[in-house]
Design a protein around this motif. Structure first.
Motif, short mmCIF file in Angstrom:
data_model
loop_
_atom_site.label_atom_id
_atom_site.label_comp_id
_atom_site.label_asym_id
_atom_site.label_seq_id
_atom_site.Cartn_x
_atom_site.Cartn_y
_atom_site.Cartn_z
N GLY A 1 0.82 -1.21 0.00
CA GLY A 1 0.00 0.00 0.00
C GLY A 1 0.84 1.26 0.00
O GLY A 1 0.57 2.21 -0.73
N ASP A 2 1.89 1.27 0.84
CA ASP A 2 2.76 2.45 0.89
C ASP A 2 3.53 2.63 -0.41
O ASP A 2 3.72 3.77 -0.87
N LEU A 3 3.98 1.54 -1.02
CA LEU A 3 4.71 1.67 -2.28
C LEU A 3 3.81 2.23 -3.37
O LEU A 3 4.24 3.07 -4.18
N ASN A 4 2.57 1.81 -3.40
CA ASN A 4 1.64 2.37 -4.37
C ASN A 4 1.38 3.85 -4.11
O ASN A 4 1.33 4.66 -5.04
N ARG A 5 1.21 4.19 -2.86
CA ARG A 5 0.97 5.59 -2.51
C ARG A 5 2.17 6.46 -2.90
O ARG A 5 2.03 7.55 -3.45
N PHE A 6 3.37 5.95 -2.62
CA PHE A 6 4.60 6.68 -2.94
C PHE A 6 4.77 6.84 -4.44
O PHE A 6 5.02 7.94 -4.95
N TYR A 7 4.62 5.74 -5.20
CA TYR A 7 4.81 5.83 -6.65
C TYR A 7 3.72 6.68 -7.30
O TYR A 7 3.98 7.39 -8.28
N GLY A 8 2.50 6.62 -6.78
CA GLY A 8 1.45 7.46 -7.32
C GLY A 8 1.77 8.93 -7.13
O GLY A 8 1.56 9.75 -8.04
N ALA A 9 2.29 9.28 -5.95
CA ALA A 9 2.65 10.67 -5.68
C ALA A 9 3.86 11.10 -6.50
O ALA A 9 3.89 12.20 -7.06
N LEU A 10 4.87 10.22 -6.58
CA LEU A 10 6.11 10.59 -7.27
C LEU A 10 5.90 10.73 -8.78
O LEU A 10 6.21 11.78 -9.36
N ILE A 11 5.39 9.69 -9.41
CA ILE A 11 5.20 9.75 -10.86
C ILE A 11 4.05 10.70 -11.20
O ILE A 11 3.99 11.24 -12.31
N GLY A 12 3.19 10.96 -10.25
CA GLY A 12 2.12 11.93 -10.43
C GLY A 12 2.57 13.38 -10.27
O GLY A 12 1.76 14.30 -10.39
#
Length: 412
Positions: free
Chosen positions: A290-301
């Motif tokens: 969950g945290d990795l998805n949240r992080f990648y969503g924020a970063l690549i977003g």
């Protein structure tokens, strides 16, 4: 229980067990009719198949989560612990290995945005005298070249003596502390791989040096900067930097390793607890899907970096055939898939744990996976399944991460 026995057990009991997979959240604007929910569920049938295929390599368990416009999907296959048979849980924590590198890169890019350093600064400017010896010269290497692996700096984990610590000597040395200076010194005992800017080679030493630059520029521990700049703002409640502590925060499963042995009769053993200081800024972080998805969503977003630094993050170089078809940015790889979709991704391998985090352009579709065994698996199949809806090939279970088109960017 040796690797062959594990494979038989998994192929029998575990591979036929029902995999838990469900839509956990659906945006308020999305339709909630049963038919629509079933459609969202069906979209991940290929992902479920790919996760189950990992079990045929002997991997005890797989954990995955995906997020897109349809909501959040969570799945697991196999078990978190071979002794108890406990399933893998959405909140389980695991070591993410080299996926840690993008956290370190983000901090340096934020420091550049604040005008506190430039990516074109020499390493020597910030770490005088550190990168010297056997042809290494920090005056000719830039911070950017550390982050995109074009520095030519030798990879300390490739050192034969260090390989023994990570392989045959792992049981004996797993709780030892290693300092960043010691790790760099190991690398400096070898000649560079190539002259700065004239090649590409994945080197963990690059990110040890990057962490040292963070500390020199900021005046704080690199872990403090990651917590302040990434973990807290993004709300990564299951993500920690353990330092020298071998303990895993609860909840977690068991991480199984063969310590790099190629002998099929090697008995996998519990590697859950280890001192990750030998990975430091290159790979010590613990997280969740969950945290990795949240992080990648924020970063690549584009939510963690200003536009100029976002462009730097996603400016790529050739991997010179080491990752066929892929290009590498500043801590993230640009990977084209068979269906025409491109993902921004990083993988990570550390004893008993193999991880993947990926996102499409704008962070609109993210996925994260973890395998709790390190002797098999196919991360390319998982990526193709989730982002292309492509079921794994019949022989995909025979691939190891090292032979996979999506090479595991690993500490080891």
């Amino acid at each position: 229980m040796n690797v062959r026995t594990v494979r038989r057990a998994v192929t029998g009991a575990l591979a036929t067990a029902a995999m838990t997979a469900a839509v956990l959240t659906v945006p308020a604007a999305a339709a909630t009719a049963d038919g629509d929910a079933a459609g969202r569920h069906d979209r991940h049938s290929a992902t479920r198949s790919a996760m189950e295929a990992q079990l045929r390599t002997g991997i005890p368990g797989v954990l995955g989560q995906a997020r897109d416009a349809g909501g959040t999907w969570q799945g697991s296959a196999g078990v978190a612990d071979l002794g108890t048979g406990r399933p893998r849980l959405p909140q389980d924590r695991f070591r993410i290995g080299s996926v840690s590198k993008v956290f370190t890169s983000v901090v340096l890019l934020q420091l550049e945005a604040e005008g506190r350093l430039s990516l074109d600064d020499s390493v020597e400017r910030w770490l005088p005298g550190v990168v010297r010896g056997n042809g290494h010269d920090g005056r000719k290497i830039t911070v950017r070249q550390l982050l995109n692996h074009t520095s030519g700096v030798y990879n300390y984990t490739a050192d034969p003596g260090f390989q023994k610590l990570l392989g045959p000597g792992f049981r004996e040395h797993r709780f030892e502390t290693h300092t960043p200076a010691e790790l760099v010194k190991t690398a400096m005992a070898h000649a560079p791989d190539f002259r700065p800017g004239e090649g590409w080679n994945y080197s963990n030493t690059n990110y040890i040096l990057a962490g040292m630059v963070v500390e020199k520029v900021s005046g704080h521990a690199y872990a403090t900067e990651i917590e302040r700049r990434v973990i807290r703002p993004v709300g990564l409640r299951g993500t920690t930097l353990p330092g020298t502590s071998p303990k895993m925060p609860d909840p977690h499963g068991t991480a199984y390793t063969t310590a790099g042995s190629e002998d099929p009769d090697t008995k996998p053993f519990d590697a859950t607890e280890l001192n990750p200081s030998w990975g430091w800024a290159a790979g010590e972080i613990i997280s969740t899907t969950g945290d990795l998805n949240r992080f990648y969503g924020a970063l690549i977003g584009g939510k963690l970096l200003p536009a100029a630094q976002q462009r730097e993050l996603q400016t790529t170089v050739s991997t010179r055939g080491q990752m066929p078809g892929a290009r590498y940015g500043l801590g993230v790889a640009e990977i084209p898939l068979s269906c025409g979709v491109t993902v921004w991704s990083h993988t990570g391998g550390i004893h008993g744990s193999v991880s993947l985090a990926a996102a499409t352009a704008g962070g609109k579709h993210t996925a994260a996976f973890n395998l709790n065994g390190d002797w098999g698996g196919d991360l390319t199949a998982l990526t193709e399944a989730e982002f292309c809806g492509k079921a794994p090939a019949a022989d995909s279970a025979a691939r190891t991460p090292e032979r996979s088109p999506q090479k595991v960017m690993t500490l080891r």
